[in-house]
Design a protein around this motif. Structure first.
Motif, mmCIF file in Angstrom:
data_model
loop_
_atom_site.group_PDB
_atom_site.id
_atom_site.type_symbol
_atom_site.label_atom_id
_atom_site.label_comp_id
_atom_site.label_asym_id
_atom_site.label_seq_id
_atom_site.Cartn_x
_atom_site.Cartn_y
_atom_site.Cartn_z
ATOM 1 N N PHE A 45 0.505 -1.015 -0.430
ATOM 2 C CA PHE A 45 -0.062 0.041 0.404
ATOM 3 C C PHE A 45 0.782 1.057 -0.007
ATOM 4 N N GLY A 46 1.741 1.164 0.579
ATOM 5 C CA GLY A 46 3.227 2.328 -0.058
ATOM 6 C C GLY A 46 3.596 2.405 1.366
ATOM 7 N N GLY A 47 4.210 4.215 1.325
ATOM 8 C CA GLY A 47 4.696 3.921 2.786
ATOM 9 C C GLY A 47 5.704 5.841 2.451
ATOM 10 N N GLY A 48 6.416 6.109 3.470
ATOM 11 C CA GLY A 48 6.837 7.829 3.593
ATOM 12 C C GLY A 48 6.704 7.894 4.664
ATOM 13 N N SER A 49 6.573 9.723 4.371
ATOM 14 C CA SER A 49 6.547 10.436 6.301
ATOM 15 C C SER A 49 5.068 10.159 6.597
ATOM 16 N N ALA A 50 5.036 10.744 7.225
ATOM 17 C CA ALA A 50 3.763 10.635 8.013
ATOM 18 C C ALA A 50 3.938 11.953 9.462
ATOM 19 N N THR A 51 3.176 12.550 9.852
ATOM 20 C CA THR A 51 3.007 13.583 10.998
ATOM 21 C C THR A 51 1.799 12.829 11.582
ATOM 22 N N LEU A 52 2.405 12.744 13.417
ATOM 23 C CA LEU A 52 1.615 12.364 14.251
ATOM 24 C C LEU A 52 1.326 13.451 15.080
ATOM 25 N N THR A 53 -0.213 13.557 15.867
ATOM 26 C CA THR A 53 -0.034 14.828 16.723
ATOM 27 C C THR A 53 -1.347 14.265 17.687
ATOM 28 N N ALA A 54 -0.674 14.806 18.795
ATOM 29 C CA ALA A 54 -0.973 14.025 20.046
ATOM 30 C C ALA A 54 -1.368 15.098 20.828
ATOM 31 N N THR A 55 -2.573 14.893 21.461
ATOM 32 C CA THR A 55 -3.539 15.671 22.383
ATOM 33 C C THR A 55 -3.331 14.590 23.936
ATOM 34 N N GLN A 56 -3.626 15.913 25.090
ATOM 35 C CA GLN A 56 -3.008 14.886 26.705
ATOM 36 C C GLN A 56 -4.922 15.817 27.443
ATOM 37 N N SER A 57 -5.346 14.743 28.058
ATOM 38 C CA SER A 57 -6.127 15.615 28.581
ATOM 39 C C SER A 57 -6.219 14.692 30.100
ATOM 40 N N GLY A 58 -5.484 14.492 31.480
ATOM 41 C CA GLY A 58 -5.399 13.089 32.077
ATOM 42 C C GLY A 58 -4.674 12.579 31.512
ATOM 43 N N THR A 59 -5.382 11.457 32.083
ATOM 44 C CA THR A 59 -5.267 10.442 31.353
ATOM 45 C C THR A 59 -5.500 9.690 30.145
ATOM 46 N N SER A 60 -6.307 10.323 29.637
ATOM 47 C CA SER A 60 -7.136 10.989 27.436
ATOM 48 C C SER A 60 -5.788 11.167 27.234
ATOM 49 N N ALA A 61 -5.398 10.211 25.999
ATOM 50 C CA ALA A 61 -5.224 11.128 24.404
ATOM 51 C C ALA A 61 -5.678 10.692 23.651
ATOM 52 N N THR A 62 -4.939 11.749 22.624
ATOM 53 C CA THR A 62 -5.213 10.829 21.245
ATOM 54 C C THR A 62 -4.853 11.222 20.308
ATOM 55 N N ILE A 63 -4.552 10.926 19.437
ATOM 56 C CA ILE A 63 -3.300 10.748 19.042
ATOM 57 C C ILE A 63 -3.479 10.526 16.963
ATOM 58 N N THR A 64 -3.121 11.779 16.428
ATOM 59 C CA THR A 64 -3.990 11.875 14.913
ATOM 60 C C THR A 64 -2.989 11.643 13.938
ATOM 61 N N LEU A 65 -2.958 10.255 13.274
ATOM 62 C CA LEU A 65 -1.990 10.356 11.632
ATOM 63 C C LEU A 65 -2.176 10.646 10.596
ATOM 64 N N SER A 66 -1.254 11.436 9.623
ATOM 65 C CA SER A 66 -1.528 11.940 8.463
ATOM 66 C C SER A 66 -0.757 11.597 7.940
ATOM 67 N N THR A 67 -0.850 10.923 6.426
ATOM 68 C CA THR A 67 0.261 10.957 5.565
ATOM 69 C C THR A 67 0.246 11.722 4.023
ATOM 70 N N SER A 68 0.722 12.664 3.231
ATOM 71 C CA SER A 68 0.808 12.255 1.853
ATOM 72 C C SER A 68 1.287 11.301 0.780
ATOM 73 N N ALA A 69 2.030 10.622 1.921
ATOM 74 C CA ALA A 69 3.000 9.666 1.300
ATOM 75 C C ALA A 69 1.781 8.153 0.744
ATOM 76 N N ILE A 70 0.828 7.604 1.809
ATOM 77 C CA ILE A 70 0.213 6.848 1.493
ATOM 78 C C ILE A 70 -0.913 7.671 1.005
ATOM 79 N N THR A 71 -2.085 6.948 -0.266
ATOM 80 C CA THR A 71 -3.277 8.460 -0.738
ATOM 81 C C THR A 71 -4.362 6.940 -0.804
ATOM 82 N N ALA A 72 -5.501 6.676 -0.975
ATOM 83 C CA ALA A 72 -6.520 6.325 -1.147
ATOM 84 C C ALA A 72 -6.983 5.836 -2.103
ATOM 85 N N PRO A 73 -6.723 4.176 -1.902
ATOM 86 C CA PRO A 73 -7.441 4.580 -4.019
ATOM 87 C C PRO A 73 -8.597 4.140 -4.546
ATOM 88 N N VAL A 74 -9.733 4.366 -3.422
ATOM 89 C CA VAL A 74 -11.118 4.608 -3.569
ATOM 90 C C VAL A 74 -11.363 6.091 -2.646
#
Length: 158
Positions: A45-74
């Protein structure tokens, strides 16, 4: 008139104390760095550079991953990708972030998943290197792994 001045002075003093209290209040829990980059391989499916963005509120956290190196086939509808991001913890365990959050993506568009929720502890130091990302899109499983440590370094949670 004197009563009004006293009341006004008391109100100003109370306001000043409230502002001072805010200045010395403990800060909200934070993760550092808030963004990091990795180089990932997703097999056929490909590969390359990706950006991870993290947030935190107490013990809850979220991470978002985005990349233009991998594209949606549909074209992919919003919140239709089931994602599981496993991050290696310097303490020897791993922390899992999972969910079905993603923006709508056009065919050929950049891939983005998250924010994926997870639970962290104070002092957790998480790196995508040594972990994995699994995405299930229209029943097709895509497995991705980082080829090296995050830059500028692991996410450290307060």
């Amino acid at each position: 008139m004197r009563g009004k001045r006293t009341a006004m002075g008391a109100a100003l003093a109370a306001g000043a104390l409230a502002v001072t209290g805010l200045a010395f209040a403990p800060s909200a829990a934070a993760v550092t760095p808030q963004t990091a980059t990795i180089t990932a391989s997703c097999g056929i499916f490909g590969g390359g550079s990706a950006t991870l963005t993290a947030t935190q509120s107490g013990t809850s956290a979220t991470i978002t991953l985005s990349t233009s190196a991998i594209t949606a086939p549909v074209a992919v509808a919003q919140d239709s990708i089931t994602s599981t991001l496993t991050m290696a913890n310097s303490a020897g365990s791993s922390v899992v972030f999972s969910g079905t959050k993603n923006p709508a993506m056009a065919a050929g568009g950049s891939v983005s998943v998250g924010p994926l929720p997870g639970t962290v502890a104070s002092g957790d130091s998480l790196d995508a290197y040594g972990g994995s990302l699994t995405m299930v899109i229209f029943g097709v499983t895509v497995n991705c792994t980082a080829s090296g440590p995050q830059s500028p370094g692991p996410f450290v949670f307060d």
